[in-house]
Design an enzyme around this catalytic site. Structure first.
Site, PDB file in Angstrom:
ATOM      1  N   GLN A   4       1.923 -11.792  -3.079  1.00  0.00           N
ATOM      2  CA  GLN A   4       1.224 -12.814  -3.329  1.00  0.00           C
ATOM      3  C   GLN A   4       0.993 -13.038  -2.070  1.00  0.00           C
ATOM      4  O   GLN A   4      -0.158 -14.813  -2.154  1.00  0.00           O
ATOM      5  CB  GLN A   4       1.939 -14.175  -4.073  1.00  0.00           C
ATOM      6  N   GLY A  55      11.059 -17.978  -5.505  1.00  0.00           N
ATOM      7  CA  GLY A  55      10.899 -16.581  -5.106  1.00  0.00           C
ATOM      8  C   GLY A  55       9.089 -15.687  -4.503  1.00  0.00           C
ATOM      9  O   GLY A  55       8.422 -16.864  -5.263  1.00  0.00           O
ATOM     10  N   CYS A  82       5.167 -17.096 -13.251  1.00  0.00           N
ATOM     11  CA  CYS A  82       5.094 -16.498 -11.821  1.00  0.00           C
ATOM     12  C   CYS A  82       3.967 -17.276 -11.521  1.00  0.00           C
ATOM     13  O   CYS A  82       2.891 -17.908 -12.143  1.00  0.00           O
ATOM     14  CB  CYS A  82       4.390 -15.021 -12.252  1.00  0.00           C
ATOM     15  N   LEU A  83       4.161 -17.512  -9.969  1.00  0.00           N
ATOM     16  CA  LEU A  83       3.030 -18.226  -9.159  1.00  0.00           C
ATOM     17  C   LEU A  83       1.598 -17.514  -8.839  1.00  0.00           C
ATOM     18  O   LEU A  83       0.617 -18.531  -8.797  1.00  0.00           O
ATOM     19  CB  LEU A  83       4.014 -18.559  -8.181  1.00  0.00           C
ATOM     20  N   HIS A 135      11.847  -9.352 -10.389  1.00  0.00           N
ATOM     21  CA  HIS A 135      10.549 -10.069 -10.671  1.00  0.00           C
ATOM     22  C   HIS A 135       9.470  -9.488  -8.986  1.00  0.00           C
ATOM     23  O   HIS A 135       8.304  -9.253  -9.302  1.00  0.00           O
ATOM     24  CB  HIS A 135      10.352 -11.170 -11.037  1.00  0.00           C
ATOM     25  N   GLU A 136      10.192 -10.393  -8.330  1.00  0.00           N
ATOM     26  CA  GLU A 136       9.740 -10.050  -7.249  1.00  0.00           C
ATOM     27  C   GLU A 136       9.251  -8.626  -6.247  1.00  0.00           C
ATOM     28  O   GLU A 136       8.541  -8.070  -5.644  1.00  0.00           O
ATOM     29  CB  GLU A 136      10.735 -10.422  -5.582  1.00  0.00           C
ATOM     30  N   HIS A 150       6.366  -6.958  -7.780  1.00  0.00           N
ATOM     31  CA  HIS A 150       5.043  -7.520  -7.338  1.00  0.00           C
ATOM     32  C   HIS A 150       5.188  -6.579  -5.959  1.00  0.00           C
ATOM     33  O   HIS A 150       4.260  -6.143  -5.707  1.00  0.00           O
ATOM     34  CB  HIS A 150       5.626  -9.370  -6.461  1.00  0.00           C
TER      35      HIS A 150
HETATM   36 ZN    ZN Z   1       5.080 -13.404  -8.977  1.00  0.00          ZN
END
Ligand code: ZN
Length: 174
Positions: A51, A46, A88-89, A130-131, A134
């Site tokens: 991000q 995702g 998380c990226l 999670h998204e 963000h």
């Molecule tokens: Zn993340």
């Protein structure tokens, strides 16, 4: 398709509440293509617009059923509890056990402007939450208890994640 640099912790765009999208048009479709490309390259399941530095309420995902995107998402119901090791990226290389609702109902719009709705469980529900975080400017470390968060911030600082100075890889000349 282009791809973006993924913003990492320390970048202010990750701490802002993203804004509603008022017009779903061709430029949004191109953004989604580039976000998906970035997500697959990472790789991740995702990716939210903040991000990649875009302060808009949009995310993309693929948990094995093909690429999808959701505009102006809203979680309308959540139920149960589930603990899961979450990464998380934007906080690369680290992960923590985090407790969140196990099931959710999320609604939003697709790229044609149609209403979409998902009843999600476990991994899919986790990814959506999670998204959504963000889009509200919340990073996963804020989901940790105070002691774990303190240790996490120390680790992030020790690893210099998100700081301008990075160890130079590749060639080193004598
Ligand atoms: Zn993340």
């Amino acid at each position: 398709m282009a791809s973006f640099d993924i913003r990492v912790i320390g970048d202010p765009v990750l701490r802002q509440r993203a804004q509603e999208i008022e017009e779903i048009d061709g430029s949004l479709a191109r953004l989604v293509d580039d976000m998906l490309n970035t997500m697959y390259e990472a790789p991740g399941i995702g990716l939210a617009a903040p991000q990649v530095g875009v302060n808009r309420r949009l995310f993309v995902w693929d948990i094995g059923d093909g690429p999808s995107a959701m505009v102006n998402p809203e979680i309308v119901e959540s139920d149960g509890e589930w603990s899961f090791e979450e990464g998380c990226l934007s906080v690369p290389g680290l992960s923590w056990e985090i407790l969140r609702p196990k099931q959710i109902h999320i609604v939003g719009r697709d790229l044609d402007g149609n209403e979409i709705s998902y009843e999600a469980d476990e991994l899919e529900a986790r990814m959506f939450q999670h998204e959504m975080d963000h889009l509200d400017g919340t990073l996963l470390i804020e989901r940790l208890d105070a002691d774990t968060r303190k240790a996490a911030l120390q680790t992030i600082s020790d690893l210099r994640i998100g700081q301008k100075h990075r160890p130079s890889g590749g060639l080193s000349l004598p």
